[in-house]
Structure formats: C-alpha cells, structure tokens
Design a protein around this motif. Structure first.
Motif, PDB file in Angstrom:
ATOM      1  N   GLY A  76      25.142  49.210  43.744  1.00 23.29           N
ATOM      2  CA  GLY A  76      24.831  48.643  42.433  1.00 23.29           C
ATOM      3  C   GLY A  76      25.424  47.266  42.232  1.00 23.29           C
ATOM      4  N   GLU A  77      26.378  46.851  43.083  1.00 22.67           N
ATOM      5  CA  GLU A  77      26.962  45.520  42.959  1.00 22.67           C
ATOM      6  C   GLU A  77      26.175  44.506  43.786  1.00 22.67           C
ATOM      7  N   SER A  78      26.544  43.219  43.666  1.00 23.81           N
ATOM      8  CA  SER A  78      25.823  42.138  44.340  1.00 23.81           C
ATOM      9  C   SER A  78      26.744  41.374  45.282  1.00 23.81           C
ATOM     10  N   SER A  79      26.127  40.776  46.296  1.00 24.98           N
ATOM     11  CA  SER A  79      26.801  39.843  47.206  1.00 24.98           C
ATOM     12  C   SER A  79      25.981  38.559  47.211  1.00 24.98           C
ATOM     13  N   VAL A  80      26.620  37.438  47.578  1.00 21.94           N
ATOM     14  CA  VAL A  80      25.927  36.151  47.575  1.00 21.94           C
ATOM     15  C   VAL A  80      25.829  35.632  49.010  1.00 21.94           C
ATOM     16  N   LEU A  81      24.578  35.422  49.484  1.00 20.13           N
ATOM     17  CA  LEU A  81      24.343  34.787  50.778  1.00 20.13           C
ATOM     18  C   LEU A  81      24.423  33.280  50.585  1.00 20.13           C
ATOM     19  N   SER A  82      25.092  32.561  51.522  1.00 19.34           N
ATOM     20  CA  SER A  82      25.145  31.100  51.476  1.00 19.34           C
ATOM     21  C   SER A  82      24.929  30.560  52.881  1.00 19.34           C
ATOM     22  N   TRP A  83      24.292  29.396  52.986  1.00 21.66           N
ATOM     23  CA  TRP A  83      23.976  28.819  54.290  1.00 21.66           C
ATOM     24  C   TRP A  83      23.927  27.291  54.212  1.00 21.66           C
ATOM     25  N   ASP A  84      24.097  26.691  55.424  1.00 20.22           N
ATOM     26  CA  ASP A  84      23.987  25.234  55.555  1.00 20.22           C
ATOM     27  C   ASP A  84      23.402  24.943  56.940  1.00 20.22           C
ATOM     28  N   ILE A  85      22.249  24.264  56.993  1.00 19.19           N
ATOM     29  CA  ILE A  85      21.491  24.045  58.219  1.00 19.19           C
ATOM     30  C   ILE A  85      21.268  22.547  58.404  1.00 19.19           C
ATOM     31  N   SER A  86      21.292  22.086  59.683  1.00 21.01           N
ATOM     32  CA  SER A  86      20.984  20.682  60.008  1.00 21.01           C
ATOM     33  C   SER A  86      19.865  20.642  61.032  1.00 21.01           C
ATOM     34  N   GLY A  87      18.985  19.640  60.906  1.00 22.94           N
ATOM     35  CA  GLY A  87      17.977  19.371  61.916  1.00 22.94           C
ATOM     36  C   GLY A  87      16.837  20.353  61.978  1.00 22.94           C
ATOM     37  N   ALA A  88      16.608  21.165  60.937  1.00 20.29           N
ATOM     38  CA  ALA A  88      15.516  22.136  60.948  1.00 20.29           C
ATOM     39  C   ALA A  88      14.356  21.624  60.114  1.00 20.29           C
ATOM     40  N   THR A  89      13.174  22.004  60.511  1.00 21.99           N
ATOM     41  CA  THR A  89      11.985  21.711  59.700  1.00 21.99           C
ATOM     42  C   THR A  89      11.606  22.910  58.828  1.00 21.99           C
ATOM     43  N   ALA A  90      12.105  24.101  59.154  1.00 22.56           N
ATOM     44  CA  ALA A  90      11.845  25.306  58.345  1.00 22.56           C
ATOM     45  C   ALA A  90      13.025  26.257  58.501  1.00 22.56           C
ATOM     46  N   VAL A  91      13.384  26.913  57.367  1.00 22.19           N
ATOM     47  CA  VAL A  91      14.457  27.902  57.382  1.00 22.19           C
ATOM     48  C   VAL A  91      13.961  29.142  56.637  1.00 22.19           C
ATOM     49  N   THR A  92      14.120  30.300  57.229  1.00 21.11           N
ATOM     50  CA  THR A  92      13.708  31.554  56.577  1.00 21.11           C
ATOM     51  C   THR A  92      14.823  32.582  56.701  1.00 21.11           C
ATOM     52  N   ILE A  93      14.830  33.536  55.730  1.00 27.08           N
ATOM     53  CA  ILE A  93      15.735  34.687  55.776  1.00 27.08           C
ATOM     54  C   ILE A  93      14.869  35.927  55.602  1.00 27.08           C
ATOM     55  N   ASP A  94      15.117  36.930  56.410  1.00 25.32           N
ATOM     56  CA  ASP A  94      14.303  38.147  56.339  1.00 25.32           C
ATOM     57  C   ASP A  94      14.711  39.025  55.160  1.00 25.32           C
ATOM     58  N   GLN A  95      14.341  40.297  55.199  1.00 25.46           N
ATOM     59  CA  GLN A  95      14.584  41.270  54.123  1.00 25.46           C
ATOM     60  C   GLN A  95      13.870  40.866  52.830  1.00 25.46           C
ATOM     61  N   GLY A  96      12.685  40.241  53.014  1.00 31.42           N
ATOM     62  CA  GLY A  96      11.850  39.899  51.863  1.00 31.42           C
ATOM     63  C   GLY A  96      12.236  38.621  51.140  1.00 31.42           C
ATOM     64  N   ILE A  97      13.218  37.870  51.652  1.00 33.14           N
ATOM     65  CA  ILE A  97      13.633  36.637  50.963  1.00 33.14           C
ATOM     66  C   ILE A  97      12.663  35.499  51.266  1.00 33.14           C
ATOM     67  N   GLY A  98      12.316  35.258  52.551  1.00 26.96           N
ATOM     68  CA  GLY A  98      11.315  34.250  52.909  1.00 26.96           C
ATOM     69  C   GLY A  98      11.901  32.867  53.097  1.00 26.96           C
ATOM     70  N   ASN A  99      11.061  31.837  52.822  1.00 27.11           N
ATOM     71  CA  ASN A  99      11.464  30.444  53.047  1.00 27.11           C
ATOM     72  C   ASN A  99      12.556  30.027  52.065  1.00 27.11           C
ATOM     73  N   VAL A 100      13.546  29.285  52.589  1.00 27.52           N
ATOM     74  CA  VAL A 100      14.642  28.791  51.753  1.00 27.52           C
ATOM     75  C   VAL A 100      14.923  27.345  52.147  1.00 27.52           C
ATOM     76  N   PRO A 101      15.623  26.582  51.285  1.00 26.52           N
ATOM     77  CA  PRO A 101      15.972  25.204  51.642  1.00 26.52           C
ATOM     78  C   PRO A 101      17.037  25.168  52.747  1.00 26.52           C
ATOM     79  N   LEU A 102      17.307  23.940  53.279  1.00 24.84           N
ATOM     80  CA  LEU A 102      18.291  23.801  54.366  1.00 24.84           C
ATOM     81  C   LEU A 102      19.675  24.248  53.924  1.00 24.84           C
ATOM     82  N   THR A 103      20.002  24.072  52.661  1.00 26.85           N
ATOM     83  CA  THR A 103      21.294  24.485  52.128  1.00 26.85           C
ATOM     84  C   THR A 103      21.055  25.250  50.828  1.00 26.85           C
TER      85      THR A 103
END
Length: 445
Positions: free
Chosen positions: A141-168
C-alpha cells in the motif's frame, strides 16, 4: 579423323531434333553463362561514424539461378553474404563497395561497385548514469520513487507499464508485490539496460488498543414503545461486543441496530484485541406517557341571557382536550369551539358536556324567556291584551282603522317598553287613550 567425326555427329543430332545421343555424356559441349550482380541502393551515401547504413542488391543468371552474394568494402573488407543488410560498423573514410553473385553452376559474376563516405567519430552507446528506487523496500500500500539520469540516448523506456520517459526524471510507483523495473536507453549505436528492485512486504499487524471512534443512540430519549438506533464505529479491534440488561451481542466493527427497551437502559460497547480492551457506554432514556387529563371548558355562555318568547339567544363555547363535545336540549354533538342560535319557548337550561379518555366535564347556561301578555307589569299585560283585541276587531277602535283584522302582536322588548312607558304615564295620573294603542299597533303593523 576422330576429331573430325565428333563435330559432324553433333550437327546431325541437332538437325534430327534429338535431345540425347547414346554414349555422349550430358553437358559435353554446353557452355555456362555467368550471372550478373547489381547494387540497387546504398543509403545514405554519406553517413556519420556509427550511423546505420542500408545496402540493397540483387543478381540475375540467364541459364540458372543466383545462390550466393558477397559484399566487401575497400576499407573494411567483407561485409555480408546477403542480398540486403544494414550495418553501423563502417570505418571512417571513402569506401568503395563491391558486390558479386554466384550462380547454381558455381560461377561468380564480375564485381560491381559503388562509393560511400563515412565521416566523423563513432557514436558511443548511451550511458545510464543512475537508476534506482527510494525506498527500495515498502509495506503493501506504500509507494517508492524511481529516479534516473541518462546520457547520449535517443529513447528511454521503463517496463511494468510505465513506457517512454525523459532522459532524466522520477516516477512514483506502488507495486502490490516485489517488482523489478527495467530501464532501457537506446541510440543508433546500441541499447543498454539497468534494473531497480522494489521489495514489498505485508502490512505490519496493528499495534495498541482498539479505538472506539463513535457509539451513539439516536434519539437518546424515547417514549415507552418507541425505538432508537444504536450506531458504532470501531477500529483496530478483533472482537466487538454490546452488553445490556445481562444480554451480550457480538457485532461488527461498524454497524447499527434498532433498540426498543421498555425502561431506561445503559448499553456498553467493548472492543478487544491482543493489546487489551476499551469500552464506551450510551444511555437510552425511556419515558412513560402521563395519564390523560379531563377536558377543559374554557367558556360557555348565552347572549342575551334573557329573551322574550319568539326571540333568539346565541350560545357560544370553547373547550380544550376534548374528543367529543355535545349540548343537550336536542342540539347534539358540536365542534370543540363554536356558536349556535337557540329560540326556546320557555326558560331553558343548556348543558355542555366535553369528553375524552379521562372522563367528562360539564357546564350549564340558562336562557330566561318572558312571553306574550302573561309576563311583566299587569298593566302592560292588560295593554297587550287590549291592543290584540282591537287588532282582531278593528270596529272597537276610536276612530276605527280601515282595513281587515290583523294578527295579534308578538311581545318583544320594544313593545314592552312602549307598554311600560304608557303604564308609567297612567300611574302618574294620565288617562289611557286610543292614540297610544294606535302607536302601539303601528309598531307591530
């Protein structure tokens, strides 16, 4: 001689339209025609180092089929053995690209060529600078926060139904079970991945005593025979009980029930868990209706209280708390308050009776009736009689009136006053005269 005979034999077989000559091996004297190679396209013809380049070609064979391809670069050597392919591994420089094909007889075509220029430095694969979950462990019932930072990519995705996300970026997630999230960063050079895991554990069992959020009776006071609604809401309890007058009822944590005690009753709610018990009470007051009281006759009167025969009086009354009100003398049941006109022929006593479940209350009023020539001063009565006699026989009047005989007068207050005045006149030494009788008669003409 033998060398000369063989060509002659072949010519004869041709003109004889024979497909086979016994004793001559098949294929002897038949020459294979080589295949031809063609470069259809190289796209783009100018590319950056690491950029993907597409190659498309084909081959033909006039007396067979093409069975093999060979592409090569003047800089990088052999590239592919397919008719079409893509590659992003060409080295920098001006490449001469060669293509040749082989037929089913094993012969290769002449090489055909085309040029392509690769410039610049090679494109590096994306870099995942960071990818994590905070916190990495949560309770259901509680939440966690995913965080990311990417360089040099033209596309970034996260699975589990999240989909396309920005580089950061960041994203809150609330998985119901332990879940691993996979981030994929892609560019023209390559794709790279990283993983973040969120561990989900069951909720911690309740700690501490139960909480009675509410326990009420609505209404809190009722009349005997009535009912009230008991309502309650309890949290963090394993059992909930309501006790009253020696009785015990097991109930849910939230609920309501109707209560109809015959006397004032105290209800006790007890909520229990492993830590202990808590209680709350509510009192439901029961009142008994008072016995009914006798009706009240606020007023009962006759106006006027005295009348002459043939005249009327008005009865008026007002009662409280009665279910039935009646007046005797033939009047019967009447409203709780009202008026009525009566014309008794003699002095009459009227009795009003007001009744309810407790009993009856009465009141009386008398209407006094004085009638015709039989009442009052004897002289007045005599005068009345004289006037009525003359009305019945006009010839006795002096002077006699014109016209037929008339009905006798009905005595009333005006005529009584006329007679009384005349009586007083006579008592004072005056002499009765016909003029008074004439005025007296005219008053009731």
């Amino acid at each position: 001689m033998r060398k000369l005979l063989f060509p002659i034999l072949m010519i004869l077989m041709t003109f004889a339209s024979c497909d086979y000559a016994p004793g001559i091996p098949a294929g002897i004297g038949v020459t294979n025609q080589p295949p031809a190679a063609y470069v259809d396209s190289i796209s783009p013809t100018e590319a950056s180092l690491g950029e993907t380049v597409s190659f498309i070609g084909h081959g033909t064979d006039p007396d067979g089929i093409v069975v093999a391809y060979r592409w090569r670069s003047s800089i990088d050597g052999d590239l592919s053995t397919f008719a079409s392919f893509d590659t992003s591994s060409l080295s920098a420089g001006v490449h001469t690209i060669y293509l040749k094909v082989q037929d089913d007889s094993g012969d290769w075509s002449e090489e055909v060529q085309s040029d392509i220029t690769i410039s610049g430095e090679a494109v590096a694969a994306p870099v995942i600078n960071s990818f994590g979950a905070n916190p990495g462990s949560v309770t259901s019932g509680e939440s966690s926060v995913l965080s990311w930072d990417i360089s040099g990519a033209t596309a970034v995705t996260i699975d589990q139904g999240i989909g396309n996300v920005p580089l950061t970026g960041t994203r809150a997630v609330s998985p119901v079970t332990t879940t691993t999230y996979v981030l994929t960063a892609t560019n023209e050079a390559d794709s790279v991945t990283a993983r973040a895991r969120v561990t989900v554990s069951a909720a911690t069992p309740p700690v501490g005593l139960p909480i009675i959020n509410s326990f009420t009776a609505n209404p809190g006071s009722i009349m005997a025979g009535g009912s009230s609604i008991l309502s309650w809401a309890v949290s963090n309890a394993q059992t909930v009980m309501i006790t009253y007058d020696g009785s015990v009822a097991s109930v849910g944590s939230v609920g309501s029930a109707a209560a109809s005690p015959v006397a004032t009753t105290t209800y006790t709610l007890t909520a229990t868990n492993a830590a202990g018990s808590v209680t709350a009470t509510v009192q439901l007051i029961v009142s008994v209706a008072p016995p009914p009281s006798l009706p009240v006759i606020n007023s009962f009167a006759a106006n006027p209280g005295s009348i002459t025969l043939g005249a009327s009086s008005t009865l008026s009354w007002n009662t409280s708390g009665a279910t039935i009100v009646s007046i005797n003398q033939g009047i019967g049941i009447v409203a709780l308050a009202g008026i009525g006109v009566v014309s008794p022929a003699a002095t009459t006593t009227y009795t009003l009776t007001a009744t309810n479940a407790a009993g009856s209350t009465t009141a009386t009023v008398q209407v006094v009736v004085s009638g015709g020539g039989g009442g009052g001063d004897p002289l007045e009565g005599a005068l009345f009689n004289e006037v009525n006699a003359r009305r019945a026989n006009p010839s006795t009047c002096n002077p006699p009136p014109t016209g037929p005989a008339r009905a006798p007068l009905v005595r009333n207050s005006y005529l009584d006053q006329l007679a009384r005045n005349h009586s007083q006149y006579v008592a004072g030494g005056g002499t009765p005269h016909d003029g008074f009788a004439s005025r007296f008669s005219a008053a009731q003409a």
